[in-house]
Design a protein around this motif. Sequence first.
Motif, PDB file in Angstrom:
ATOM      1  N   ARG A 102      51.403  36.917  18.190  1.00 46.19           N
ATOM      2  CA  ARG A 102      50.281  37.096  19.119  1.00 46.19           C
ATOM      3  C   ARG A 102      50.527  36.301  20.407  1.00 46.19           C
ATOM      4  O   ARG A 102      50.296  36.777  21.505  1.00 46.19           O
TER       5      ARG A 102
ATOM      6  N   TYR B 137      49.087  46.322  25.358  1.00 46.57           N
ATOM      7  CA  TYR B 137      47.720  46.321  24.847  1.00 46.57           C
ATOM      8  C   TYR B 137      47.510  47.494  23.905  1.00 46.57           C
ATOM      9  O   TYR B 137      48.350  48.384  23.802  1.00 46.57           O
TER      10      TYR B 137
ATOM     11  N   SER C 255      42.733  45.483  23.096  1.00 46.43           N
ATOM     12  CA  SER C 255      43.372  44.178  23.306  1.00 46.43           C
ATOM     13  C   SER C 255      44.036  44.175  24.679  1.00 46.43           C
ATOM     14  O   SER C 255      44.279  45.232  25.265  1.00 46.43           O
TER      15      SER C 255
ATOM     16  N   GLU D 135      50.672  37.926  24.025  1.00 49.68           N
ATOM     17  CA  GLU D 135      49.730  37.481  25.055  1.00 49.68           C
ATOM     18  C   GLU D 135      50.452  36.860  26.236  1.00 49.68           C
ATOM     19  O   GLU D 135      50.001  36.931  27.362  1.00 49.68           O
TER      20      GLU D 135
ATOM     21  N   LEU E 137      38.234  44.900  28.292  1.00 57.88           N
ATOM     22  CA  LEU E 137      38.083  45.246  26.871  1.00 57.88           C
ATOM     23  C   LEU E 137      36.851  46.138  26.702  1.00 57.88           C
ATOM     24  O   LEU E 137      35.804  45.885  27.292  1.00 57.88           O
TER      25      LEU E 137
END
Length: 506
Positions: free
Chosen positions: A19, A31, A41, A23, A58
Amino acid sequence: MVKKVSQQRDLFESERSFRLLVEGVADYALYMLDPNGVITSWNIGGERIKGYTPEEILGQHFSRFYTEGDRASGKPARALGIAREKGRYEEEGWRVRKDGTFFWASVVIDPIYEDGELIGFAKITRDITERRNAQIKLEEMQKQLAESQKFDALGQLTGGIAHDFNNLLMIISGSLHILKKSSDDDPKLERAMSAIETATRRGAALTNQLLTFARRQSVNPQAIDFAERIASIREVLDAGVGSSVRIALDIASDTWPVRADVSELETALLNLVINARDAMPDGGTVTIRARNTALDEPPLTGDFVSISIVDTGLGIPSDVLDKIFEPFFTTKPIGKGTGLGLSQVHGFAHQAGGTIRVASELGEGTTFTILLPRGTDQPSRDTAGAASFRGSGTVLLVEDNPDVALVSIGLLEQLGYHVRRVADAEAALREIEKNGVDFVFSDIVMPGKMDGLSLAHHLRQIRPGLPILLATGYSDVAAGVRGDFPILRKPYEIHELSEAISKLPR
Ligand SMILES: Nc1ncnc2c1ncn2[C@@H]1O[C@H](COP(=O)(O)OP(=O)(O)OP(=O)(O)O)[C@@H](O)[C@H]1O
Ligand SMILES: [Mg+2]
Protein backbone atom coordinates in the motif's frame (compact mmCIF):
# COMPACT_ATOMS: atom_id res chain seq x y z
CA MET A 1 0.04 -21.39 16.60
CA VAL A 2 3.25 -19.48 16.82
CA LYS A 3 3.76 -20.09 13.16
CA LYS A 4 0.34 -18.73 12.21
CA VAL A 5 0.87 -15.44 14.02
CA SER A 6 4.12 -14.86 12.23
CA GLN A 7 2.52 -15.72 8.90
CA GLN A 8 -0.20 -13.19 9.55
CA ARG A 9 2.34 -10.61 10.49
CA ASP A 10 4.22 -11.28 7.26
CA LEU A 11 1.04 -10.89 5.28
CA PHE A 12 0.17 -7.70 7.10
CA GLU A 13 3.69 -6.35 6.55
CA SER A 14 3.67 -7.13 2.84
CA GLU A 15 0.20 -5.60 2.39
CA ARG A 16 1.34 -2.52 4.24
CA SER A 17 4.46 -2.11 2.16
CA PHE A 18 2.45 -2.70 -1.00
CA ARG A 19 0.00 0.00 0.00
CA LEU A 20 2.85 2.37 0.83
CA LEU A 21 4.35 1.63 -2.56
CA VAL A 22 1.14 2.33 -4.43
CA GLU A 23 0.41 5.44 -2.44
CA GLY A 24 3.93 6.73 -2.81
CA VAL A 25 4.38 6.29 -6.56
CA ALA A 26 4.40 9.83 -7.86
CA ASP A 27 4.90 9.27 -11.58
CA TYR A 28 1.83 7.10 -12.08
CA ALA A 29 -1.76 7.64 -11.11
CA LEU A 30 -2.63 4.22 -9.62
CA TYR A 31 -6.20 3.85 -8.44
CA MET A 32 -9.20 1.57 -8.29
CA LEU A 33 -12.66 1.89 -9.75
CA ASP A 34 -15.73 -0.02 -8.69
CA PRO A 35 -17.52 -2.01 -11.42
CA ASN A 36 -19.46 1.16 -12.41
CA GLY A 37 -16.46 3.38 -12.75
CA VAL A 38 -16.61 5.16 -9.41
CA ILE A 39 -13.21 5.93 -7.91
CA THR A 40 -12.51 3.94 -4.73
CA SER A 41 -8.79 4.59 -4.13
CA TRP A 42 -6.32 7.30 -5.02
CA ASN A 43 -2.54 7.75 -4.80
CA ILE A 44 -0.09 10.64 -4.74
CA GLY A 45 0.65 10.14 -8.45
CA GLY A 46 -3.02 10.73 -9.22
CA GLU A 47 -2.96 13.88 -7.14
CA ARG A 48 0.21 15.09 -8.84
CA ILE A 49 -0.88 14.33 -12.40
CA LYS A 50 -4.56 15.22 -12.23
CA GLY A 51 -4.58 17.75 -9.41
CA TYR A 52 -7.30 16.24 -7.15
CA THR A 53 -6.81 15.37 -3.47
CA PRO A 54 -8.27 12.03 -2.31
CA GLU A 55 -11.09 13.88 -0.49
CA GLU A 56 -12.10 15.60 -3.68
CA ILE A 57 -12.06 12.62 -5.95
CA LEU A 58 -13.02 9.48 -3.98
CA GLY A 59 -16.62 8.56 -4.82
CA GLN A 60 -16.57 10.48 -8.12
CA HIS A 61 -16.99 8.89 -11.53
CA PHE A 62 -13.76 8.48 -13.47
CA SER A 63 -15.31 9.92 -16.63
CA ARG A 64 -14.52 13.40 -15.33
CA PHE A 65 -10.90 12.85 -16.45
CA TYR A 66 -12.06 12.62 -20.07
CA THR A 67 -12.55 15.51 -22.46
CA GLU A 68 -16.06 16.73 -23.06
CA GLY A 69 -16.11 15.25 -26.53
CA ASP A 70 -14.96 11.84 -25.29
CA ARG A 71 -17.60 11.90 -22.54
CA ALA A 72 -20.31 12.81 -25.02
CA SER A 73 -19.34 9.92 -27.28
CA GLY A 74 -19.46 7.44 -24.40
CA LYS A 75 -15.76 6.67 -24.41
CA PRO A 76 -15.35 6.04 -20.63
CA ALA A 77 -18.01 3.33 -20.57
CA ARG A 78 -16.59 1.82 -23.74
CA ALA A 79 -13.16 1.62 -22.12
CA LEU A 80 -14.54 -0.34 -19.17
CA GLY A 81 -16.48 -2.58 -21.54
CA ILE A 82 -13.35 -3.42 -23.51
CA ALA A 83 -11.36 -4.05 -20.33
CA ARG A 84 -14.05 -6.50 -19.19
CA GLU A 85 -14.33 -8.29 -22.51
CA LYS A 86 -10.69 -8.42 -23.54
CA GLY A 87 -9.15 -8.55 -20.08
CA ARG A 88 -7.32 -5.24 -20.64
CA TYR A 89 -7.79 -1.78 -22.08
CA GLU A 90 -4.85 0.33 -23.28
CA GLU A 91 -4.85 3.74 -24.88
CA GLU A 92 -3.04 7.02 -25.39
CA GLY A 93 -5.19 10.10 -25.49
CA TRP A 94 -6.06 13.51 -24.08
CA ARG A 95 -7.21 13.73 -20.49
CA VAL A 96 -8.25 16.74 -18.43
CA ARG A 97 -6.70 17.94 -15.16
CA LYS A 98 -8.65 19.53 -12.35
CA ASP A 99 -7.64 22.99 -13.56
CA GLY A 100 -9.07 22.24 -17.00
CA THR A 101 -5.71 21.86 -18.77
CA PHE A 102 -5.16 18.86 -21.03
CA PHE A 103 -2.38 16.32 -20.84
CA TRP A 104 -1.49 13.41 -23.11
CA ALA A 105 -2.04 10.25 -21.11
CA SER A 106 -1.00 6.65 -21.42
CA VAL A 107 -3.85 4.68 -19.86
CA VAL A 108 -4.17 1.02 -18.82
CA ILE A 109 -7.34 -0.48 -17.30
CA ASP A 110 -7.38 -4.02 -15.88
CA PRO A 111 -10.51 -5.72 -14.56
CA ILE A 112 -10.16 -7.22 -11.07
CA TYR A 113 -12.02 -10.43 -10.23
CA GLU A 114 -12.59 -12.11 -6.87
CA ASP A 115 -14.04 -15.62 -6.86
CA GLY A 116 -14.95 -15.16 -10.51
CA GLU A 117 -16.88 -11.97 -9.89
CA LEU A 118 -15.90 -8.52 -11.16
CA ILE A 119 -15.18 -6.31 -8.19
CA GLY A 120 -13.75 -3.36 -10.03
CA PHE A 121 -10.91 -2.05 -12.18
CA ALA A 122 -7.29 -1.15 -11.59
CA LYS A 123 -6.33 1.98 -13.46
CA ILE A 124 -2.85 3.19 -14.31
CA THR A 125 -2.43 6.59 -15.93
CA ARG A 126 0.82 8.23 -16.92
CA ASP A 127 1.37 11.80 -18.11
CA ILE A 128 3.44 11.42 -21.30
CA THR A 129 2.82 14.90 -22.70
CA GLU A 130 6.54 15.65 -22.75
CA ARG A 131 7.43 12.38 -24.41
CA ARG A 132 4.74 13.00 -27.00
CA ASN A 133 5.98 16.53 -27.61
CA ALA A 134 9.51 15.22 -28.03
CA GLN A 135 8.23 12.59 -30.46
CA ILE A 136 6.34 15.17 -32.48
CA LYS A 137 9.39 17.42 -32.56
CA LEU A 138 11.56 14.53 -33.69
CA GLU A 139 9.16 13.65 -36.49
CA GLU A 140 9.06 17.27 -37.55
CA MET A 141 12.84 17.42 -37.64
CA GLN A 142 13.03 14.21 -39.64
CA LYS A 143 10.55 15.62 -42.10
CA GLN A 144 12.54 18.82 -42.37
CA LEU A 145 15.72 16.86 -42.89
CA ALA A 146 14.16 14.77 -45.64
CA GLU A 147 12.84 17.97 -47.18
CA SER A 148 16.20 19.68 -47.11
CA GLN A 149 17.92 16.59 -48.54
CA LYS A 150 15.42 16.58 -51.37
CA PHE A 151 16.14 20.23 -52.07
CA ASP A 152 19.88 19.66 -51.86
CA ALA A 153 19.69 16.89 -54.45
CA LEU A 154 17.50 18.94 -56.74
CA GLY A 155 19.81 21.88 -56.21
CA GLN A 156 22.87 19.87 -57.27
CA LEU A 157 21.18 18.92 -60.48
CA THR A 158 19.73 22.28 -61.42
CA GLY A 159 22.86 24.12 -60.31
CA GLY A 160 25.01 22.01 -62.59
CA ILE A 161 22.79 22.53 -65.59
CA ALA A 162 22.46 26.23 -64.98
CA HIS A 163 26.18 26.69 -64.66
CA ASP A 164 26.93 25.18 -68.06
CA PHE A 165 24.04 27.01 -69.61
CA ASN A 166 25.24 30.35 -68.36
CA ASN A 167 28.56 29.94 -70.07
CA LEU A 168 26.77 29.13 -73.32
CA LEU A 169 24.48 32.11 -72.98
CA MET A 170 27.42 34.35 -72.24
CA ILE A 171 28.96 33.35 -75.55
CA ILE A 172 25.71 33.80 -77.46
CA SER A 173 24.87 37.20 -76.00
CA GLY A 174 28.39 38.50 -76.26
CA SER A 175 28.87 37.35 -79.83
CA LEU A 176 25.52 38.85 -80.71
CA HIS A 177 26.71 42.17 -79.44
CA ILE A 178 29.72 42.01 -81.71
CA LEU A 179 27.58 40.92 -84.68
CA LYS A 180 25.20 43.81 -84.11
CA LYS A 181 28.07 46.27 -84.19
CA SER A 182 29.27 45.04 -87.53
CA SER A 183 25.98 44.23 -89.23
CA ASP A 184 24.76 46.32 -92.13
CA ASP A 185 21.17 47.49 -91.98
CA ASP A 186 19.54 44.35 -93.34
CA PRO A 187 16.10 44.30 -91.64
CA LYS A 188 15.87 40.52 -91.91
CA LEU A 189 19.17 40.09 -90.13
CA GLU A 190 18.18 42.62 -87.53
CA ARG A 191 14.94 40.82 -86.83
CA ALA A 192 16.78 37.52 -86.48
CA MET A 193 19.28 39.05 -84.14
CA SER A 194 16.67 40.67 -81.98
CA ALA A 195 14.89 37.31 -81.76
CA ILE A 196 18.15 35.71 -80.60
CA GLU A 197 18.56 38.52 -78.12
CA THR A 198 15.10 38.05 -76.64
CA ALA A 199 15.59 34.30 -76.40
CA THR A 200 18.97 34.77 -74.76
CA ARG A 201 17.50 37.12 -72.19
CA ARG A 202 14.75 34.66 -71.41
CA GLY A 203 17.31 31.88 -71.13
CA ALA A 204 19.40 33.98 -68.82
CA ALA A 205 16.39 34.74 -66.63
CA LEU A 206 15.55 31.04 -66.40
CA THR A 207 19.07 29.92 -65.56
CA ASN A 208 19.24 32.69 -63.02
CA GLN A 209 16.18 31.37 -61.24
CA LEU A 210 17.63 27.88 -61.34
CA LEU A 211 20.87 29.11 -59.85
CA THR A 212 19.00 30.86 -57.08
CA PHE A 213 17.02 27.73 -56.39
CA ALA A 214 20.28 25.78 -56.19
CA ARG A 215 21.58 28.43 -53.76
CA ARG A 216 24.52 28.89 -56.08
CA GLN A 217 23.67 32.41 -57.05
CA SER A 218 26.62 34.71 -56.66
CA VAL A 219 25.01 37.08 -54.25
CA ASN A 220 26.07 40.37 -52.89
CA PRO A 221 24.40 40.55 -49.49
CA GLN A 222 24.01 44.00 -48.01
CA ALA A 223 21.80 45.83 -45.58
CA ILE A 224 18.56 46.88 -47.26
CA ASP A 225 15.95 49.31 -46.00
CA PHE A 226 12.84 47.32 -46.86
CA ALA A 227 10.34 50.18 -47.00
CA GLU A 228 12.65 52.13 -49.27
CA ARG A 229 13.20 49.13 -51.53
CA ILE A 230 9.45 48.54 -51.86
CA ALA A 231 8.89 52.19 -52.66
CA SER A 232 11.46 52.07 -55.43
CA ILE A 233 9.97 48.98 -57.09
CA ARG A 234 6.38 49.94 -56.39
CA GLU A 235 5.69 50.77 -60.01
CA VAL A 236 7.04 47.44 -61.20
CA LEU A 237 4.91 45.61 -58.65
CA ASP A 238 1.80 47.59 -59.57
CA ALA A 239 2.38 46.89 -63.24
CA GLY A 240 2.93 43.24 -62.40
CA VAL A 241 -0.44 42.75 -60.71
CA GLY A 242 -2.46 44.72 -63.23
CA SER A 243 -5.48 46.91 -62.62
CA SER A 244 -7.87 44.52 -60.84
CA VAL A 245 -5.49 43.77 -57.99
CA ARG A 246 -4.46 46.36 -55.42
CA ILE A 247 -1.23 46.30 -53.43
CA ALA A 248 -1.51 47.39 -49.81
CA LEU A 249 1.55 48.06 -47.66
CA ASP A 250 1.74 47.28 -43.98
CA ILE A 251 5.36 47.87 -43.08
CA ALA A 252 6.03 48.62 -39.43
CA SER A 253 7.84 51.92 -39.14
CA ASP A 254 10.57 50.46 -36.94
CA THR A 255 11.35 47.62 -39.37
CA TRP A 256 15.05 46.74 -39.23
CA PRO A 257 17.10 46.64 -42.40
CA VAL A 258 17.40 43.14 -43.86
CA ARG A 259 20.60 41.54 -45.05
CA ALA A 260 20.17 40.09 -48.52
CA ASP A 261 21.00 40.48 -52.17
CA VAL A 262 19.02 43.42 -53.53
CA SER A 263 18.14 42.12 -56.95
CA GLU A 264 17.29 38.64 -55.66
CA LEU A 265 15.01 40.20 -53.05
CA GLU A 266 13.26 42.24 -55.72
CA THR A 267 12.83 39.19 -57.94
CA ALA A 268 11.43 37.19 -55.03
CA LEU A 269 8.90 39.89 -54.17
CA LEU A 270 7.81 40.15 -57.77
CA ASN A 271 7.43 36.36 -58.02
CA LEU A 272 5.27 36.27 -54.89
CA VAL A 273 3.14 39.22 -55.89
CA ILE A 274 2.50 37.77 -59.35
CA ASN A 275 1.54 34.43 -57.82
CA ALA A 276 -0.89 36.29 -55.58
CA ARG A 277 -2.37 38.02 -58.61
CA ASP A 278 -2.83 34.67 -60.39
CA ALA A 279 -4.60 33.31 -57.33
CA MET A 280 -7.14 36.15 -57.45
CA PRO A 281 -8.70 35.95 -60.93
CA ASP A 282 -11.56 38.19 -59.80
CA GLY A 283 -9.25 40.77 -58.32
CA GLY A 284 -8.54 41.62 -54.70
CA THR A 285 -5.79 42.93 -52.49
CA VAL A 286 -2.24 41.76 -51.95
CA THR A 287 -0.81 42.94 -48.66
CA ILE A 288 2.93 43.26 -48.21
CA ARG A 289 3.68 43.17 -44.51
CA ALA A 290 6.95 43.55 -42.62
CA ARG A 291 7.57 43.00 -38.93
CA ASN A 292 10.61 42.55 -36.71
CA THR A 293 10.90 39.21 -34.99
CA ALA A 294 13.36 37.35 -32.78
CA LEU A 295 13.79 33.68 -33.62
CA ASP A 296 15.10 30.87 -31.46
CA GLU A 297 14.70 27.91 -33.79
CA PRO A 298 18.24 26.74 -34.59
CA PRO A 299 19.77 27.28 -37.04
CA LEU A 300 17.53 30.36 -37.22
CA THR A 301 18.43 32.36 -34.15
CA GLY A 302 18.59 36.06 -33.52
CA ASP A 303 16.96 39.08 -35.10
CA PHE A 304 14.96 38.58 -38.28
CA VAL A 305 12.57 40.59 -40.36
CA SER A 306 9.46 38.71 -41.38
CA ILE A 307 8.12 39.76 -44.74
CA SER A 308 4.65 38.46 -45.62
CA ILE A 309 2.83 38.53 -48.92
CA VAL A 310 -0.83 37.99 -48.13
CA ASP A 311 -3.51 37.29 -50.73
CA THR A 312 -7.23 36.61 -50.45
CA GLY A 313 -7.27 34.21 -53.37
CA LEU A 314 -8.03 30.58 -54.11
CA GLY A 315 -5.66 29.04 -51.57
CA ILE A 316 -3.51 25.96 -52.09
CA PRO A 317 -4.86 22.39 -51.68
CA SER A 318 -2.92 20.45 -49.05
CA ASP A 319 -1.71 17.79 -51.50
CA VAL A 320 -0.20 20.53 -53.66
CA LEU A 321 1.35 22.43 -50.77
CA ASP A 322 4.26 19.98 -50.42
CA LYS A 323 5.40 20.49 -53.97
CA ILE A 324 5.11 24.20 -54.67
CA PHE A 325 8.78 25.00 -54.05
CA GLU A 326 10.07 22.31 -56.41
CA PRO A 327 11.51 23.58 -59.66
CA PHE A 328 9.10 23.27 -62.58
CA PHE A 329 6.14 22.45 -60.40
CA THR A 330 3.22 24.46 -61.68
CA THR A 331 -0.55 24.13 -61.77
CA LYS A 332 -0.82 26.82 -64.41
CA PRO A 333 -1.58 26.11 -68.06
CA ILE A 334 1.32 25.63 -70.47
CA GLY A 335 2.80 28.94 -71.41
CA LYS A 336 1.51 30.66 -68.29
CA GLY A 337 3.81 29.31 -65.62
CA THR A 338 7.22 27.66 -65.60
CA GLY A 339 7.09 26.64 -61.96
CA LEU A 340 10.32 28.44 -61.12
CA GLY A 341 8.96 31.43 -59.22
CA LEU A 342 8.75 29.85 -55.79
CA SER A 343 11.94 27.88 -56.41
CA GLN A 344 13.72 31.20 -56.77
CA VAL A 345 12.10 32.55 -53.60
CA HIS A 346 12.99 29.38 -51.67
CA GLY A 347 16.62 29.39 -52.76
CA PHE A 348 16.95 33.12 -52.19
CA ALA A 349 15.57 32.97 -48.65
CA HIS A 350 17.82 30.08 -47.67
CA GLN A 351 20.93 31.47 -49.27
CA ALA A 352 20.31 34.72 -47.41
CA GLY A 353 20.40 32.75 -44.15
CA GLY A 354 16.65 32.78 -43.64
CA THR A 355 13.71 30.68 -44.71
CA ILE A 356 10.28 30.78 -46.28
CA ARG A 357 6.99 29.61 -44.81
CA VAL A 358 3.55 29.24 -46.26
CA ALA A 359 0.09 29.11 -44.73
CA SER A 360 -2.95 28.61 -46.89
CA GLU A 361 -6.66 28.08 -46.49
CA LEU A 362 -8.70 26.86 -49.46
CA GLY A 363 -10.97 29.61 -50.67
CA GLU A 364 -9.58 32.03 -48.09
CA GLY A 365 -6.13 32.89 -49.36
CA THR A 366 -2.45 32.30 -48.91
CA THR A 367 0.31 33.92 -46.90
CA PHE A 368 3.94 33.47 -47.85
CA THR A 369 6.38 34.64 -45.21
CA ILE A 370 10.06 35.18 -45.93
CA LEU A 371 12.28 35.45 -42.88
CA LEU A 372 15.47 37.38 -43.52
CA PRO A 373 18.27 38.09 -41.07
CA ARG A 374 18.52 41.61 -39.74
CA GLY A 375 21.14 43.71 -41.49
CA THR A 376 23.49 45.39 -39.07
CA ASP A 377 25.55 47.59 -41.37
CA GLN A 378 24.19 50.84 -42.78
CA PRO A 379 21.75 50.39 -45.65
CA SER A 380 23.42 51.64 -48.81
CA ARG A 381 21.64 54.09 -51.06
CA ASP A 382 21.52 53.69 -54.78
CA THR A 383 24.59 55.11 -56.37
CA ALA A 384 24.24 57.16 -59.51
CA GLY A 385 23.90 55.24 -62.74
CA ALA A 386 26.90 54.68 -64.94
CA ALA A 387 25.22 54.88 -68.27
CA SER A 388 27.64 57.24 -69.87
CA PHE A 389 30.66 55.47 -68.51
CA ARG A 390 33.81 55.27 -70.61
CA GLY A 391 36.91 53.57 -69.41
CA SER A 392 40.57 53.91 -70.13
CA GLY A 393 43.67 51.97 -69.14
CA THR A 394 44.62 48.32 -69.14
CA VAL A 395 42.49 45.48 -67.81
CA LEU A 396 43.88 42.11 -66.97
CA LEU A 397 41.24 39.55 -67.87
CA VAL A 398 41.63 36.19 -66.07
CA GLU A 399 39.40 33.66 -67.81
CA ASP A 400 40.06 30.04 -68.65
CA ASN A 401 37.33 29.54 -71.24
CA PRO A 402 38.62 30.92 -74.58
CA ASP A 403 35.15 31.56 -76.02
CA VAL A 404 33.96 33.43 -72.97
CA ALA A 405 37.25 35.32 -72.97
CA LEU A 406 36.72 36.40 -76.56
CA VAL A 407 33.33 37.84 -75.69
CA SER A 408 34.57 39.58 -72.56
CA ILE A 409 37.48 41.11 -74.46
CA GLY A 410 35.01 42.42 -77.04
CA LEU A 411 32.87 44.06 -74.38
CA LEU A 412 35.80 45.53 -72.46
CA GLU A 413 37.26 46.97 -75.64
CA GLN A 414 33.94 48.54 -76.50
CA LEU A 415 34.07 50.24 -73.13
CA GLY A 416 37.40 51.74 -74.06
CA TYR A 417 39.81 49.42 -72.30
CA HIS A 418 42.99 47.88 -73.47
CA VAL A 419 42.74 44.16 -72.54
CA ARG A 420 45.38 41.60 -71.70
CA ARG A 421 44.15 38.09 -71.09
CA VAL A 422 45.57 35.19 -69.11
CA ALA A 423 44.02 31.79 -68.45
CA ASP A 424 44.77 31.24 -64.77
CA ALA A 425 45.70 32.91 -61.50
CA GLU A 426 49.39 32.03 -61.61
CA ALA A 427 49.75 33.62 -65.04
CA ALA A 428 47.83 36.65 -63.74
CA LEU A 429 50.31 37.16 -60.91
CA ARG A 430 53.24 36.90 -63.31
CA GLU A 431 51.62 39.40 -65.66
CA ILE A 432 50.91 41.92 -62.90
CA GLU A 433 54.46 41.53 -61.62
CA LYS A 434 55.94 42.10 -65.05
CA ASN A 435 53.80 44.76 -66.66
CA GLY A 436 51.33 46.16 -64.14
CA VAL A 437 47.64 46.76 -64.94
CA ASP A 438 44.94 49.24 -63.98
CA PHE A 439 42.44 46.69 -62.77
CA VAL A 440 41.81 42.97 -62.70
CA PHE A 441 38.70 41.28 -64.00
CA SER A 442 38.72 37.60 -63.04
CA ASP A 443 36.46 34.62 -63.28
CA ILE A 444 35.96 32.91 -59.91
CA VAL A 445 35.84 29.25 -60.90
CA MET A 446 39.08 28.34 -62.62
CA PRO A 447 41.32 25.34 -62.93
CA GLY A 448 44.64 25.38 -61.12
CA LYS A 449 45.73 25.78 -57.53
CA MET A 450 44.26 29.24 -57.11
CA ASP A 451 40.73 30.26 -58.02
CA GLY A 452 39.60 33.80 -58.70
CA LEU A 453 38.73 34.44 -55.12
CA SER A 454 42.09 33.38 -53.72
CA LEU A 455 43.71 35.45 -56.43
CA ALA A 456 41.68 38.46 -55.32
CA HIS A 457 42.59 37.96 -51.66
CA HIS A 458 46.24 37.51 -52.55
CA LEU A 459 46.25 40.65 -54.68
CA ARG A 460 44.58 42.64 -51.94
CA GLN A 461 47.61 41.84 -49.77
CA ILE A 462 50.38 42.44 -52.24
CA ARG A 463 48.65 45.23 -54.24
CA PRO A 464 46.13 46.82 -51.86
CA GLY A 465 45.22 49.63 -54.26
CA LEU A 466 44.51 47.46 -57.31
CA PRO A 467 40.77 47.34 -58.14
CA ILE A 468 39.38 43.82 -58.60
CA LEU A 469 36.15 42.73 -60.18
CA LEU A 470 35.06 39.09 -60.08
CA ALA A 471 32.69 37.31 -62.42
CA THR A 472 30.97 34.00 -62.10
CA GLY A 473 28.28 31.87 -63.61
CA TYR A 474 27.89 30.24 -60.28
CA SER A 475 29.97 29.48 -57.30
CA ASP A 476 29.65 27.92 -53.93
CA VAL A 477 32.56 30.12 -53.03
CA ALA A 478 30.70 33.25 -54.03
CA ALA A 479 28.25 32.81 -51.20
CA GLY A 480 31.19 33.03 -48.83
CA VAL A 481 32.66 36.18 -50.34
CA ARG A 482 30.21 38.26 -48.30
CA GLY A 483 30.71 41.47 -50.19
CA ASP A 484 34.50 41.45 -49.92
CA PHE A 485 34.74 41.91 -53.65
CA PRO A 486 32.16 43.04 -56.17
CA ILE A 487 30.88 40.13 -58.26
CA LEU A 488 29.35 40.30 -61.69
CA ARG A 489 26.89 37.61 -62.67
CA LYS A 490 27.24 35.78 -65.93
CA PRO A 491 25.82 36.23 -68.41
CA TYR A 492 26.23 39.97 -68.19
CA GLU A 493 25.51 42.63 -70.71
CA ILE A 494 27.66 45.58 -71.57
CA HIS A 495 25.77 48.06 -69.37
CA GLU A 496 26.06 45.72 -66.39
CA LEU A 497 29.77 45.37 -66.95
CA SER A 498 30.29 49.12 -67.22
CA GLU A 499 28.19 49.74 -64.14
CA ALA A 500 30.19 47.20 -62.13
CA ILE A 501 33.48 48.71 -63.25
CA SER A 502 32.33 52.25 -62.48
CA LYS A 503 31.49 51.22 -58.92
CA LEU A 504 34.93 49.75 -58.25
CA PRO A 505 36.71 51.49 -55.40
CA ARG A 506 39.76 53.32 -56.65
N1 LIG B 1 -0.45 32.81 -53.79
C1 LIG B 1 -0.77 31.60 -54.28
N2 LIG B 1 -2.05 31.13 -54.20
C2 LIG B 1 -2.37 29.92 -54.69
N3 LIG B 1 -1.50 29.07 -55.27
C3 LIG B 1 -0.21 29.46 -55.38
C4 LIG B 1 0.22 30.74 -54.90
N4 LIG B 1 1.54 30.85 -55.13
C5 LIG B 1 1.92 29.71 -55.75
N5 LIG B 1 0.87 28.87 -55.90
C6 LIG B 1 0.91 27.52 -56.50
O1 LIG B 1 2.27 27.10 -56.56
C7 LIG B 1 2.63 26.75 -57.88
C8 LIG B 1 4.09 27.04 -58.12
O2 LIG B 1 4.34 28.43 -58.06
P1 LIG B 1 5.60 29.04 -58.82
O3 LIG B 1 5.61 30.51 -58.61
O4 LIG B 1 6.80 28.27 -58.40
O5 LIG B 1 5.32 28.69 -60.33
P2 LIG B 1 4.26 29.32 -61.32
O6 LIG B 1 3.70 30.58 -60.76
O7 LIG B 1 3.30 28.25 -61.66
O8 LIG B 1 5.17 29.64 -62.58
P3 LIG B 1 6.27 30.82 -62.68
O9 LIG B 1 6.33 31.51 -61.38
O10 LIG B 1 7.55 30.14 -63.03
O11 LIG B 1 5.76 31.69 -63.77
C9 LIG B 1 1.67 27.55 -58.74
O12 LIG B 1 1.51 26.96 -60.02
C10 LIG B 1 0.40 27.51 -57.91
O13 LIG B 1 -0.27 26.28 -58.08
MG1 LIG C 1 4.98 32.07 -59.99
